[in-house]
Write an enzyme that holds these catalytic residues in place. Sequence first.
Site, mmCIF file in Angstrom:
data_model
loop_
_atom_site.group_PDB
_atom_site.id
_atom_site.type_symbol
_atom_site.label_atom_id
_atom_site.label_comp_id
_atom_site.label_asym_id
_atom_site.label_seq_id
_atom_site.Cartn_x
_atom_site.Cartn_y
_atom_site.Cartn_z
ATOM 1 N N GLY A 45 0.918 -1.315 -0.195
ATOM 2 C CA GLY A 45 0.102 0.018 0.190
ATOM 3 C C GLY A 45 0.996 1.286 0.030
ATOM 4 O O GLY A 45 2.070 1.218 0.598
ATOM 5 N N GLN A 50 2.847 9.742 1.553
ATOM 6 C CA GLN A 50 4.160 9.185 1.503
ATOM 7 C C GLN A 50 5.191 9.493 0.377
ATOM 8 O O GLN A 50 6.325 9.301 0.277
ATOM 9 C CB GLN A 50 4.004 7.858 1.441
ATOM 10 C CG GLN A 50 3.458 7.226 2.946
ATOM 11 C CD GLN A 50 3.223 5.688 2.856
ATOM 12 O OE1 GLN A 50 2.157 5.099 2.312
ATOM 13 N NE2 GLN A 50 4.220 5.205 3.436
ATOM 14 N N CYS A 98 5.566 -0.236 7.471
ATOM 15 C CA CYS A 98 5.256 1.039 6.798
ATOM 16 C C CYS A 98 6.417 1.512 5.842
ATOM 17 O O CYS A 98 7.439 1.431 6.354
ATOM 18 C CB CYS A 98 4.601 2.044 7.598
ATOM 19 S SG CYS A 98 4.115 3.503 6.613
ATOM 20 N N LEU A 99 6.277 1.736 4.549
ATOM 21 C CA LEU A 99 7.537 2.203 3.987
ATOM 22 C C LEU A 99 8.217 3.388 4.396
ATOM 23 O O LEU A 99 9.359 3.647 4.173
ATOM 24 C CB LEU A 99 7.038 2.256 2.302
ATOM 25 C CG LEU A 99 6.571 1.139 1.751
ATOM 26 C CD1 LEU A 99 6.233 1.355 0.181
ATOM 27 C CD2 LEU A 99 7.815 -0.032 1.832
ATOM 28 N N HIS A 140 -4.828 1.215 7.242
ATOM 29 C CA HIS A 140 -3.465 1.553 7.358
ATOM 30 C C HIS A 140 -3.088 2.791 6.505
ATOM 31 O O HIS A 140 -2.740 3.912 6.764
ATOM 32 C CB HIS A 140 -2.452 0.750 7.256
ATOM 33 C CG HIS A 140 -0.969 0.947 7.343
ATOM 34 N ND1 HIS A 140 -0.014 0.585 8.215
ATOM 35 C CD2 HIS A 140 -0.292 1.774 6.537
ATOM 36 C CE1 HIS A 140 1.192 1.062 8.075
ATOM 37 N NE2 HIS A 140 0.840 1.952 7.192
ATOM 38 N N GLU A 141 -3.496 2.478 5.309
ATOM 39 C CA GLU A 141 -3.252 3.804 4.149
ATOM 40 C C GLU A 141 -4.310 4.700 4.420
ATOM 41 O O GLU A 141 -3.884 6.045 4.307
ATOM 42 C CB GLU A 141 -3.556 2.955 2.873
ATOM 43 C CG GLU A 141 -2.697 1.950 2.442
ATOM 44 C CD GLU A 141 -1.162 2.289 2.731
ATOM 45 O OE1 GLU A 141 -0.748 3.521 2.600
ATOM 46 O OE2 GLU A 141 -0.597 1.200 3.223
ATOM 47 N N HIS A 144 -3.051 7.424 6.948
ATOM 48 C CA HIS A 144 -1.791 8.401 6.298
ATOM 49 C C HIS A 144 -2.736 9.845 5.790
ATOM 50 O O HIS A 144 -2.009 10.685 6.055
ATOM 51 C CB HIS A 144 -1.069 7.653 5.019
ATOM 52 C CG HIS A 144 -0.009 6.603 5.506
ATOM 53 N ND1 HIS A 144 1.041 7.351 6.250
ATOM 54 C CD2 HIS A 144 0.295 5.451 5.260
ATOM 55 C CE1 HIS A 144 1.973 6.117 6.324
ATOM 56 N NE2 HIS A 144 1.442 5.247 5.940
HETATM 57 NI NI NI Z 1 2.248 3.246 5.773
#
Ligand code: NI
Length: 188
Positions: A45, A50, A98-99, A140-141, A144
């Site tokens: 995701g 991000q 998470c990236l 989760h996304e 953000h």
């Molecule tokens: Ni994330």
Amino acid sequence: MIYPVVVYGHPVLRKVAEDIDRDYPGLQQLVSDMFETMYHADGVGLAAPQIGKPIRVFVVDGTPLAEDDSEMDGFKMVFINARIIEKSGEIVPMTEGCLSIPNLREEVNRESFLRMTWYDGDWNPRDEVFTGYKARVIQHEYDHLDGVMFTDKVSPLRRRLLQRKLSDISKGKFEASYKTIIPGQRVR
Ligand code: NI
């Protein structure tokens, strides 16, 4: 194009992202670049903040998780201007990463039922229900877009223990296989 991924501590990750219009410049290219960036970083995701864009767009592709849950195979979607209409069901703990927080994984509790409205990549209005692993990835996304990181959701004790690691990450003390932007660096 592959974007660098913005790392924990950068202010763009804490903004409440804004809805976009259908004629947002370069939307199709942006969505395609977000998928490319996500795949390059081995993510499932990616939310627009991000890559430094505080707009309410995120993409998911759960296919790499299909070994754990066959429902994730082909779970590739674009969410624009998404809203959570209902969040309920059993609270389930699961380890997340998470990236934007390289190499850190922690257990997070999340609801297992989600009803969402959004526009897809072709700007079709959607209204659907998600459960289980899909509901988790989407939450989760979605977080953000509201400036929330998964580490905000761990227990207060764990959060205290994480402070040093998060501080190190925000200073660039980490290894990642993809390009990143740390706090204080300009988002390109
Ligand atoms: Ni994330």
